[in-house]
Motif scaffolding. Structure first.
Motif, PDB file in Angstrom:
ATOM      1  N   VAL A 101       0.839  -1.203   0.000  1.00  0.00           N
ATOM      2  CA  VAL A 101       0.000   0.000   0.000  1.00  0.00           C
ATOM      3  C   VAL A 101       0.871   1.249   0.000  1.00  0.00           C
ATOM      4  CG1 VAL A 101      -1.706   1.308   1.329  1.00  0.00           C
ATOM      5  CG2 VAL A 101      -1.971  -1.157   1.051  1.00  0.00           C
ATOM      6  N   SER A 102       1.970   1.212   0.749  1.00  0.00           N
ATOM      7  CA  SER A 102       2.874   2.360   0.806  1.00  0.00           C
ATOM      8  C   SER A 102       3.462   2.669  -0.568  1.00  0.00           C
ATOM      9  CB  SER A 102       3.999   2.083   1.804  1.00  0.00           C
ATOM     10  OG  SER A 102       4.898   3.156   1.842  1.00  0.00           O
ATOM     11  N   THR A 103       3.829   1.631  -1.300  1.00  0.00           N
ATOM     12  CA  THR A 103       4.366   1.815  -2.648  1.00  0.00           C
ATOM     13  C   THR A 103       3.322   2.471  -3.553  1.00  0.00           C
ATOM     14  OG1 THR A 103       5.797  -0.103  -2.389  1.00  0.00           O
ATOM     15  CG2 THR A 103       5.354   0.607  -4.645  1.00  0.00           C
ATOM     16  N   LYS A 104       2.087   2.007  -3.461  1.00  0.00           N
ATOM     17  CA  LYS A 104       1.016   2.600  -4.272  1.00  0.00           C
ATOM     18  C   LYS A 104       0.739   4.031  -3.849  1.00  0.00           C
ATOM     19  CE  LYS A 104      -1.411  -1.679  -5.354  1.00  0.00           C
ATOM     20  NZ  LYS A 104      -2.639  -2.463  -5.186  1.00  0.00           N
ATOM     21  N   ALA A 105       0.791   4.304  -2.530  1.00  0.00           N
ATOM     22  CA  ALA A 105       0.526   5.653  -2.031  1.00  0.00           C
ATOM     23  C   ALA A 105       1.609   6.631  -2.476  1.00  0.00           C
ATOM     24  CB  ALA A 105       0.414   5.641  -0.509  1.00  0.00           C
ATOM     25  N   LEU A 106       2.834   6.161  -2.546  1.00  0.00           N
ATOM     26  CA  LEU A 106       3.915   7.020  -3.030  1.00  0.00           C
ATOM     27  C   LEU A 106       3.735   7.352  -4.507  1.00  0.00           C
ATOM     28  CD1 LEU A 106       7.016   5.444  -1.255  1.00  0.00           C
ATOM     29  CD2 LEU A 106       6.025   7.701  -0.843  1.00  0.00           C
TER      30      LEU A 106
END
Length: 177
Positions: A101-106
């Motif tokens: 999720v963090s990768t997508k949020a970035l």
């Protein structure tokens, strides 16, 4: 048999000293284990983490034995982390991990839904990790306590053997005289 008793008797001071050292190490291990258990309890209690009272409040069926209880020991911390928090985290972003999720949020900094999922997953995984650390230390404390008890018992037995042999040897000398 006599040869065995003679050998033990001649080594009595060394054997008893080593055995008493085992007893002392056992006492320290029991004290250390008890202290670690107390620290676990003292660190968890102020957090006031409580299992839901019933299924209607979100308690999972396999956690019934903890219904309404405060998380105040390692076993409860592990159950809460693995069987309560982890299940809820699986629902946050369709089973995706914080890293995913963090990768997508970035990649999509304006997506508020991803930002909220990222924050929830981060907080949940952090609490879960802390609770699992507490559980790990409670396991270490339990092992230290059990090991300490075993050292005390074994040390007492090993101290008793040469002392018994020494006493039997003196008794035989008195009878022979």
């Amino acid at each position: 048999m006599r040869s065995f008793l003679t050998r033990i008797t001649t080594l009595t001071p060394i054997a008893v000293g080593l055995a008493l050292g085992m007893v002392a190490a056992g006492v320290l291990a029991v004290v250390g284990g008890s202290y670690a258990c107390a620290v676990v309890r003292d660190q968890l209690a102020p957090q006031k983490i409580t299992f839901p009272q019933n299924q209607a409040q979100g308690l999972f069926p396999d956690l019934k034995q903890y219904a309404g209880q405060t998380v105040d020991n390692g076993a409860k911390a592990k159950a809460y982390a693995d069987k309560f928090i982890n299940r809820h985290l699986q629902e946050v972003a369709g089973g995706q991990t914080y890293a995913q999720v963090s990768t997508k949020a970035l990649a999509a900094p304006d997506d508020q839904k991803l930002a909220a999922q990222k924050a929830t997953l981060f907080q949940g995984e952090t609490l879960r990790g802390l609770l699992l650390s507490v559980w790990g230390w409670s396991v270490v404390a339990t092992i230290a306590t059990i090991g300490g008890i075993l050292l005390i018992v074994l040390g007492a037995i090993l101290a008793g053997l040469p002392l018994t042999a020494l006493a039997l040897g003196r008794e035989r000398k008195l009878v022979a005289a």
